[in-house]
Scaffold this active site. Structure first.
Site, PDB file in Angstrom:
ATOM      1  N   GLU A   1      42.142  37.073  39.723  1.00  0.00           N
ATOM      2  CA  GLU A   1      41.328  38.260  39.976  1.00  0.00           C
ATOM      3  C   GLU A   1      41.531  39.299  38.868  1.00  0.00           C
ATOM      4  O   GLU A   1      40.570  39.900  38.389  1.00  0.00           O
ATOM      5  CB  GLU A   1      41.704  38.849  41.333  1.00  0.00           C
TER       6      GLU A   1
ATOM      7  N   VAL B   1      36.698  40.064  48.311  1.00  0.00           N
ATOM      8  CA  VAL B   1      37.352  39.108  47.412  1.00  0.00           C
ATOM      9  C   VAL B   1      36.507  39.039  46.150  1.00  0.00           C
ATOM     10  O   VAL B   1      35.342  39.436  46.143  1.00  0.00           O
ATOM     11  CB  VAL B   1      37.503  37.702  48.045  1.00  0.00           C
ATOM     12  N   SER B   2      37.098  38.528  45.069  1.00  0.00           N
ATOM     13  CA  SER B   2      36.418  38.537  43.774  1.00  0.00           C
ATOM     14  C   SER B   2      35.406  37.414  43.580  1.00  0.00           C
ATOM     15  O   SER B   2      34.423  37.592  42.886  1.00  0.00           O
ATOM     16  CB  SER B   2      37.433  38.469  42.642  1.00  0.00           C
ATOM     17  N   GLY B   3      35.664  36.249  44.172  1.00  0.00           N
ATOM     18  CA  GLY B   3      34.778  35.119  43.916  1.00  0.00           C
ATOM     19  C   GLY B   3      34.486  34.312  45.154  1.00  0.00           C
ATOM     20  O   GLY B   3      35.196  34.391  46.165  1.00  0.00           O
TER      21      GLY B   3
ATOM     22  N   GLN C   1      37.014  32.203  47.087  1.00  0.00           N
ATOM     23  CA  GLN C   1      37.999  32.865  47.950  1.00  0.00           C
ATOM     24  C   GLN C   1      37.441  33.224  49.325  1.00  0.00           C
ATOM     25  O   GLN C   1      37.983  34.077  50.013  1.00  0.00           O
ATOM     26  CB  GLN C   1      38.502  34.140  47.262  1.00  0.00           C
TER      27      GLN C   1
END
Length: 199
Positions: free
Chosen positions: A162, A57-59, A62
């Site tokens: 994202e 996941v990007s961050g 999440q």
């Protein structure tokens, strides 16, 4: 699988693959059907080593999605008849080349199969080249949902967030080359703001 599909997955032009098949120069087993088509024989049995599920996941906002993604990947992999020996979860952009957990997986020769939910979970760009490099060593990448964009369980807002993060990273990188690192992030944010205002 069809010769055209094999060529697409391995980054080879279809006509080149057809000539290799015709001349008996294919690097994998291939047969000619009664209709004259070439079919590449399934090589899944030849893959040895552990099967690892890679989720990203990007961050950090999440992290709950990371757990859900891992559950979906393990369930789909088990449904394919493969046994997952490890689940690797990572937080980072698909554009970021500095992902230590992915790098460890790619270096580990005992990992025969890397399973991901969607193409962009592994890399935003260059997946075909990465797959070809791994296949040259008898390893492979399995993408569960190979459609562009995918169905995925990430709600639309998350996907937009994202993509926005990835776009900001690309712009920051380009601005750093043009204007230097100190003002790159500020200039990238200004470019994104201008793009949204114009839209």
């Amino acid at each position: 699988m069809k010769l055209s599909e094999w060529a697409r997955r391995n980054g080879v032009h279809y006509q080149t693959a057809w000539q290799w098949a015709r001349d008996g120069k294919m690097p994998v087993p291939v047969v000619k059907t009664a209709t004259g088509r070439y079919m590449v024989l399934d090589q899944t049995a030849e893959v040895t080593g552990r099967t690892v599920a890679y989720c990203r996941v990007s961050g950090t906002d999440q992290l709950a999605e990371l757990d859900r993604q891992a559950a979906r990947v393990v369930a789909a992999t088990t449904g394919m008849g493969l046994t997952v020996t490890e689940v690797v979860g990572e937080v980072g952009s698909g554009m970021d080349g500095d992902r230590p957990k992915l790098a460890r997986l790619l270096r580990d020769a005992s990992v025969g199969v890397i399973v991901v939910e969607r193409r962009d979970r592994l890399a935003r760009f260059g997946l075909e080249q990465l797959s070809a490099a791994l296949e040259a060593t008898g390893r492979r990448i399995v993408v569960i949902d190979d459609t562009e964009g995918g169905e995925g369980a990430v709600p639309g807002a998350r996907v937009d967030d994202e993509l926005l993060r990835d776009m900001a990273e690309v712009l920051t990188s380009l601005c750093a080359r043009l204007y230097g690192r100190r003002s790159a992030a500020r200039r990238a944010r200004a470019a994104l703001r201008a793009a949204f205002e114009a839209a």
